[in-house]
Design a protein around this motif. Structure first.
Motif, PDB file in Angstrom:
ATOM      1  N   LEU A  49      43.630  34.232   8.957  1.00  0.00           N
ATOM      2  CA  LEU A  49      42.555  33.396   8.736  1.00  0.00           C
ATOM      3  C   LEU A  49      43.096  32.023   8.888  1.00  0.00           C
ATOM      4  O   LEU A  49      42.406  31.178   9.381  1.00  0.00           O
ATOM      5  CB  LEU A  49      42.104  33.491   7.262  1.00  0.00           C
ATOM      6  N   PHE A  50      44.303  31.820   8.773  1.00  0.00           N
ATOM      7  CA  PHE A  50      45.003  30.407   8.746  1.00  0.00           C
ATOM      8  C   PHE A  50      46.224  30.564   9.854  1.00  0.00           C
ATOM      9  O   PHE A  50      47.628  30.482   9.283  1.00  0.00           O
ATOM     10  CB  PHE A  50      45.497  29.784   7.458  1.00  0.00           C
ATOM     11  N   PRO A  51      46.028  30.781  11.223  1.00  0.00           N
ATOM     12  CA  PRO A  51      47.111  30.941  12.076  1.00  0.00           C
ATOM     13  C   PRO A  51      48.074  30.021  12.028  1.00  0.00           C
ATOM     14  O   PRO A  51      49.466  30.268  12.183  1.00  0.00           O
ATOM     15  CB  PRO A  51      46.616  31.182  13.264  1.00  0.00           C
ATOM     16  N   ILE A  52      47.823  28.783  12.113  1.00  0.00           N
ATOM     17  CA  ILE A  52      48.614  27.621  12.199  1.00  0.00           C
ATOM     18  C   ILE A  52      49.559  27.425  10.728  1.00  0.00           C
ATOM     19  O   ILE A  52      50.750  27.520  10.863  1.00  0.00           O
ATOM     20  CB  ILE A  52      47.914  26.242  12.440  1.00  0.00           C
ATOM     21  N   LEU A  53      48.690  27.669   9.611  1.00  0.00           N
ATOM     22  CA  LEU A  53      49.494  27.596   8.427  1.00  0.00           C
ATOM     23  C   LEU A  53      50.260  28.962   8.392  1.00  0.00           C
ATOM     24  O   LEU A  53      51.635  28.587   7.665  1.00  0.00           O
ATOM     25  CB  LEU A  53      48.432  27.624   7.195  1.00  0.00           C
ATOM     26  N   ASP A  54      49.964  29.953   9.012  1.00  0.00           N
ATOM     27  CA  ASP A  54      50.831  30.967   8.964  1.00  0.00           C
ATOM     28  C   ASP A  54      52.215  30.706   9.682  1.00  0.00           C
ATOM     29  O   ASP A  54      53.414  31.104   9.085  1.00  0.00           O
ATOM     30  CB  ASP A  54      50.173  32.375   9.558  1.00  0.00           C
ATOM     31  N   GLU A  55      52.208  30.019  10.471  1.00  0.00           N
ATOM     32  CA  GLU A  55      53.468  29.614  11.201  1.00  0.00           C
ATOM     33  C   GLU A  55      54.371  28.671  10.351  1.00  0.00           C
ATOM     34  O   GLU A  55      55.663  28.759  10.299  1.00  0.00           O
ATOM     35  CB  GLU A  55      53.086  29.002  12.685  1.00  0.00           C
ATOM     36  N   VAL A  57      54.183  28.380   6.903  1.00  0.00           N
ATOM     37  CA  VAL A  57      54.730  29.200   5.912  1.00  0.00           C
ATOM     38  C   VAL A  57      55.764  30.262   6.327  1.00  0.00           C
ATOM     39  O   VAL A  57      56.754  30.349   5.614  1.00  0.00           O
ATOM     40  CB  VAL A  57      53.466  30.067   5.555  1.00  0.00           C
ATOM     41  N   THR A  58      55.856  30.727   7.564  1.00  0.00           N
ATOM     42  CA  THR A  58      57.003  31.653   8.007  1.00  0.00           C
ATOM     43  C   THR A  58      58.078  31.007   8.349  1.00  0.00           C
ATOM     44  O   THR A  58      59.180  31.186   7.897  1.00  0.00           O
ATOM     45  CB  THR A  58      56.594  32.241   9.547  1.00  0.00           C
ATOM     46  N   TRP A  59      58.008  29.524   8.877  1.00  0.00           N
ATOM     47  CA  TRP A  59      59.108  28.684   9.027  1.00  0.00           C
ATOM     48  C   TRP A  59      59.575  28.301   7.603  1.00  0.00           C
ATOM     49  O   TRP A  59      60.921  28.410   7.613  1.00  0.00           O
ATOM     50  CB  TRP A  59      58.830  27.582   9.763  1.00  0.00           C
ATOM     51  N   LEU A  60      58.982  28.038   6.636  1.00  0.00           N
ATOM     52  CA  LEU A  60      59.303  27.691   5.445  1.00  0.00           C
ATOM     53  C   LEU A  60      60.143  28.569   4.830  1.00  0.00           C
ATOM     54  O   LEU A  60      61.056  28.367   4.228  1.00  0.00           O
ATOM     55  CB  LEU A  60      58.138  26.786   4.630  1.00  0.00           C
ATOM     56  N   THR A  61      59.620  29.836   4.677  1.00  0.00           N
ATOM     57  CA  THR A  61      60.290  31.102   4.361  1.00  0.00           C
ATOM     58  C   THR A  61      61.541  31.431   4.525  1.00  0.00           C
ATOM     59  O   THR A  61      62.499  31.746   3.844  1.00  0.00           O
ATOM     60  CB  THR A  61      59.269  32.235   4.348  1.00  0.00           C
ATOM     61  N   GLY A  62      61.485  31.213   6.064  1.00  0.00           N
ATOM     62  CA  GLY A  62      62.854  31.597   6.761  1.00  0.00           C
ATOM     63  C   GLY A  62      63.880  30.491   6.633  1.00  0.00           C
ATOM     64  O   GLY A  62      65.183  30.908   6.818  1.00  0.00           O
ATOM     65  N   ASN A  63      63.397  29.357   6.761  1.00  0.00           N
ATOM     66  CA  ASN A  63      64.501  28.213   6.850  1.00  0.00           C
ATOM     67  C   ASN A  63      64.764  27.295   5.601  1.00  0.00           C
ATOM     68  O   ASN A  63      65.558  26.624   5.641  1.00  0.00           O
ATOM     69  CB  ASN A  63      64.050  27.117   8.098  1.00  0.00           C
ATOM     70  N   VAL A  64      64.133  27.431   4.688  1.00  0.00           N
ATOM     71  CA  VAL A  64      64.102  26.750   3.426  1.00  0.00           C
ATOM     72  C   VAL A  64      64.410  27.798   2.069  1.00  0.00           C
ATOM     73  O   VAL A  64      65.234  27.459   1.163  1.00  0.00           O
ATOM     74  CB  VAL A  64      62.897  25.977   3.166  1.00  0.00           C
TER      75      VAL A  64
END
Length: 415
Positions: A49-55, A57-64
């Motif tokens: 539903l939110f492809p840009i936000l998914d990217e 959130v994925t970055w935030l999860t992996g890098n922060v």
């Protein structure tokens, strides 16, 4: 005496709030990992539903979030060990035997927790706590040296050297075949898993067998997550000894300087890690990594420790800013019930992602929806913790743990 009371109250409050904050990152990461449950039935994946936000959130999860907040949780465990030993020593009590029994109880709690969530780490924490009892008489310099060696990858370098000396050729051939076999067999195993009847009994069986085996490998394979956790236990003990948090509110400039140093350290070792070429991860199936892979893992571990330290100091600084600190203090009840809330996260996650629960629904969700779901669970736990501690002295598991530690029912209700 009045000043000492203020210092003690300040220390307890900021540590509890920090523990509650650490559990925010833990639940958000575990939501993205579906609490180690990846069998959601035969249904077509949905469009995000939110492809840009998914990217994002994925970055935030992996890098922060990933690997950083759980580090803070482990660090605070080592500090709480010192606090218990120190308080007992002030009363003229040797708490070591009692603490060994306390860790035995925690180990059992961790095993019960792994019934619901195979990635539960409390049983490992209990074992590390027992080792802390042995190391407790050592001086701070020796403890820091041990922690630094572990963070620098000493366990994996020793294992690597042993593999090369003991069986250099056999190791490479065997591990290569095992890696290829794992790549070939894994696709055939997934349909077999999907044919298992979804039930609570099957989930418990999987969690206590293959689930725990996978968790053990993750903690003590070449990545060395468990070794890093133990190093943070030791650092927590040392920081507790120097009574850093007892006077942390009196040194705002020092806190800011430490935050800057830790932030620069995290950035520097992040750059070093990214500079080292990344190789295939099939050695995680049992093979031996290359020297470059070991160097990259070491740089990554150091980056994680610096990053976690920067987050800790950033929280401490904001906590002592008037207005912001009042908002962050909402996390104090949550942190006081850290054991209960951590275990409840695992139970809730299992219900949400198991097929016998709501897995067919939440298993379809993407990164953004799962992130929001984690926030909702976290907020609900904050509210429940606040209400609970209005009427009771301890969280339910904290009370049971304390009562079992002293082999006597502790006072539970507030007057």
């Amino acid at each position: 005496m009045e000043q000492n009371n203020v210092i003690r109250s300040e220390r307890i409050t900021v540590i509890d709030a920090l523990r509650g904050f650490a559990l925010l990152g833990v639940v958000l990461v575990h939501m993205q990992q579906h609490y180690s449950i990846f069998n959601f039935g035969a249904f077509e994946p949905t469009e995000p539903l939110f492809p840009i936000l998914d990217e994002w959130v994925t970055w935030l999860t992996g890098n922060v979030l990933m690997g950083r907040f759980i580090n803070i949780f482990a660090f605070l465990f080592g500090m709480s060990f010192f606090i218990q030993m120190d308080r007992a020593a002030k009363k003229g009590i040797d708490f070591r035997k009692r603490f060994i029994w306390r860790m035995t109880i925690l180990f059992l709690i961790g095993i019960i927790g792994s019934v619901f969530y195979s990635g539960d780490i409390l049983s490992f924490y209990a074992v590390f706590g027992l080792v802390l009892v042995i190391l407790y008489p050592l001086k701070n310099k020796i403890l820091i040296a041990i922690a630094c060696l572990i963070i620098a990858g000493a366990p994996r370098w020793i294992s690597y050297s042993y593999d090369k000396i003991a069986a250099p050729q056999e190791t490479v051939v065997t591990n290569t075949s095992e890696s290829q076999q794992a790549r070939v067999e894994r696709p055939r195993r997934m349909p077999e898993m999907s044919r298992n009847t979804p039930s609570v009994a099957n989930t418990i069986k999987r969690n206590l067998t293959t689930g725990r085996q996978n968790t053990f490998r993750y903690q003590f394979n070449w990545g060395g997550r468990g070794y890093l956790t133990f190093a943070l236990f030791i650092l927590g003990l040392v920081v507790g000894r120097i009574r850093f948090f007892e006077t942390v509110h009196l040194h705002p400039r020092r806190n800011l300087a430490l935050f800057i140093i830790f932030f620069i350290g995290a950035w520097l070792f992040g750059q070093i890690r990214d500079f080292i070429p990344q190789e295939g991860g099939f050695f995680m199936q049992g093979g031996t990594p290359s020297v470059m892979s070991l160097l990259r893992m070491t740089a990554n571990d150091i980056n994680l420790v610096f990053f976690s330290a920067a987050i800790t100091m950033g929280f401490v600084i904001l906590y002592h800013v008037k207005g912001i600190g009042k908002c962050l203090n909402v996390l104090t009840p949550y942190g006081r019930m850290g054991l209960t809330n951590y275990e409840m996260q695992g139970i809730i996650g299992t219900i949400l992602f198991s097929l016998w629960g709501f897995g067919s629904l939440f298993g379809r969700w993407h990164a953004t929806e799962l992130f929001c779901l984690g926030i909702v669970v976290y907020i609900l736990q904050i509210i429940i913790s606040k209400i609970w501690l209005t009427y009771f002295k301890y969280g339910p598991l904290e009370w049971l743990w304390r009562s079992a530690t002293y082999l006597k029912w502790q006072s539970f209700y507030k007057q």
